[in-house]
Write an enzyme that holds these catalytic residues in place. Sequence first.
Site, PDB file in Angstrom:
ATOM      1  N   SER A 115      50.224  53.399  49.641  1.00  0.00           N
ATOM      2  CA  SER A 115      50.013  51.965  49.835  1.00  0.00           C
ATOM      3  C   SER A 115      49.372  51.328  48.610  1.00  0.00           C
ATOM      4  O   SER A 115      49.991  51.293  47.568  1.00  0.00           O
ATOM      5  CB  SER A 115      49.277  51.616  51.118  1.00  0.00           C
ATOM      6  OG  SER A 115      49.500  50.241  51.391  1.00  0.00           O
ATOM      7  N   HIS A 162      39.861  41.376  43.725  1.00  0.00           N
ATOM      8  CA  HIS A 162      39.746  40.022  43.183  1.00  0.00           C
ATOM      9  C   HIS A 162      38.260  39.812  42.932  1.00  0.00           C
ATOM     10  O   HIS A 162      37.448  40.047  43.832  1.00  0.00           O
ATOM     11  CB  HIS A 162      40.276  38.970  44.166  1.00  0.00           C
ATOM     12  CG  HIS A 162      41.698  39.221  44.544  1.00  0.00           C
ATOM     13  ND1 HIS A 162      42.752  38.860  43.748  1.00  0.00           N
ATOM     14  CD2 HIS A 162      42.234  39.823  45.634  1.00  0.00           C
ATOM     15  CE1 HIS A 162      43.885  39.217  44.331  1.00  0.00           C
ATOM     16  NE2 HIS A 162      43.593  39.808  45.478  1.00  0.00           N
ATOM     17  N   CYS A 190      47.727  55.302  53.774  1.00  0.00           N
ATOM     18  CA  CYS A 190      48.397  55.965  54.883  1.00  0.00           C
ATOM     19  C   CYS A 190      48.594  57.427  54.510  1.00  0.00           C
ATOM     20  O   CYS A 190      48.094  57.880  53.485  1.00  0.00           O
ATOM     21  CB  CYS A 190      49.710  55.278  55.228  1.00  0.00           C
ATOM     22  SG  CYS A 190      50.854  55.126  53.851  1.00  0.00           S
TER      23      CYS A 190
END
Length: 116
Positions: free
Chosen positions: A63, A68, A83
């Site tokens: 994944s 940010h 995952c």
Amino acid sequence: MQFTPGTHVLLDLYAAQFLDDLDVVRRALLTAAHVVNATVLEHKFHVFDEGGGITGIVLLKESHISIHTWPETSFAAVDIFLCGGLSPDPAITVIEAAFQASHSEISKIRRGRNDQ
């Protein structure tokens, strides 16, 4: 391919350091991927105008890890979605240490339950 649910972590870092330092940000996310034994497919980071922060993503076979930053408020928002049975906990530890946040808030969400 067998379906294996994952864990999505939302990690908010407060009073964090080094949020405008591209080397620290890149190293933190790539190290986080490494310590959870994830497979890095590629990564991309963007530095905004002087002091404007950094946004970045490490795309994983399992994944992603993204960030940010807002250096002007000493805040960073991090997503860790893994995952394949990988635990995000070592990645959380690496990221918290890299940015020396005074405190953090962690939300964990189990994605793709098999009981439906």
